[in-house]
Design a protein around this motif. Structure first.
Motif, PDB file in Angstrom:
ATOM      1  N   LEU A 163      -0.385  -0.784   4.885  1.00  0.00           N
ATOM      2  CA  LEU A 163      -0.153   0.005   3.681  1.00  0.00           C
ATOM      3  C   LEU A 163      -1.367   0.856   3.309  1.00  0.00           C
ATOM      4  O   LEU A 163      -1.210   1.951   2.777  1.00  0.00           O
ATOM      5  CB  LEU A 163       0.261  -0.899   2.522  1.00  0.00           C
ATOM      6  N   GLU A 187      -1.532   3.908   5.816  1.00  0.00           N
ATOM      7  CA  GLU A 187      -0.368   4.788   5.817  1.00  0.00           C
ATOM      8  C   GLU A 187      -0.717   6.264   5.662  1.00  0.00           C
ATOM      9  O   GLU A 187      -0.122   7.123   6.312  1.00  0.00           O
ATOM     10  CB  GLU A 187       0.609   4.375   4.714  1.00  0.00           C
ATOM     11  N   ASP A 220       7.524  -3.285   1.373  1.00  0.00           N
ATOM     12  CA  ASP A 220       6.837  -1.998   1.211  1.00  0.00           C
ATOM     13  C   ASP A 220       6.615  -1.300   2.550  1.00  0.00           C
ATOM     14  O   ASP A 220       6.700  -0.079   2.638  1.00  0.00           O
ATOM     15  CB  ASP A 220       5.509  -2.179   0.478  1.00  0.00           C
TER      16      ASP A 220
END
Length: 187
Positions: free
Chosen positions: A93, A96, A117
């Motif tokens: 994350l 990203e 997520d």
């Protein structure tokens, strides 16, 4: 298509997607020689290295946060003479923003507890009508993933695979963990 056997990889204490699951998961990705593929939670790099061999005119991007795993990916990259693999160091994350869009397939082997997520955010980086393949050991992560994928209107297929192998030279069977392989086709 030639697949790499488990004993050919340089291994450490990091998890590795086992040979039969690796072959099955890659087949569910439906990649081509020129495909562009993302491997999230690459571990030792067994999926990434195999994909790089198959997608010889394409490229593979791997995301991994563990230092030992990153070292093993590099050792395996050198061993198998892989030149079309980019390794991104970091948690998925957080990394990203450094990953562009337009992937022909995405594999999720590890999520660090952020499966929902990861699916939502990286699903945006997958081309329409392309496949995301995910592997799970736990029912909890499987359930979370299936709910998110359903809400994203993906066409989803889930199979459970149990592999048993003979141990050494005996006929004694040894079981590996049962694995859930999920294939999601982006609308």
């Amino acid at each position: 298509m030639i697949y790499i056997k488990d004993n050919e990889f340089i291994r450490g204490n990091c998890p590795m997607t086992k040979e039969e699951i690796r072959i099955l998961s890659i087949s569910k990705m439906e990649v081509e020689e020129n495909s562009r593929v993302l491997d999230i939670g690459a571990g030792t790099g067994s999926i990434s290295i195999q994909l790089a061999k198959i997608c010889s005119r394409g490229n593979v991007v791997s995301i991994e946060k563990d230092e030992e795993a990153l070292r093993l990916i590099e050792l395996n990259r050198k061993k198998f003479d892989i030149h079309n693999l980019t390794v991104v160091k970091g948690e998925a994350l957080k990394a990203e923003g450094n990953i562009d869009s337009g992937f022909d397939a995405i594999f999720v082997g590890g999520s660090g507890g952020n499966i929902e997520d990861i699916i939502k955010r990286y699903g945006l980086k997958l081309k329409s009508k392309s496949n995301m393949v995910l592997n799970f050991i736990t029912l909890d992560n499987l359930y979370k993933a299936l709910n998110v994928l359903r809400n994203m209107n993906c066409k989803v297929e889930c199979i459970q695979v149990s592999i048993n192998k003979t141990r050494d030279d005996s006929y004694m069977m040894t079981a590996n963990n049962s694995i859930f392989v999920v294939k999601a086709v982006k609308p």
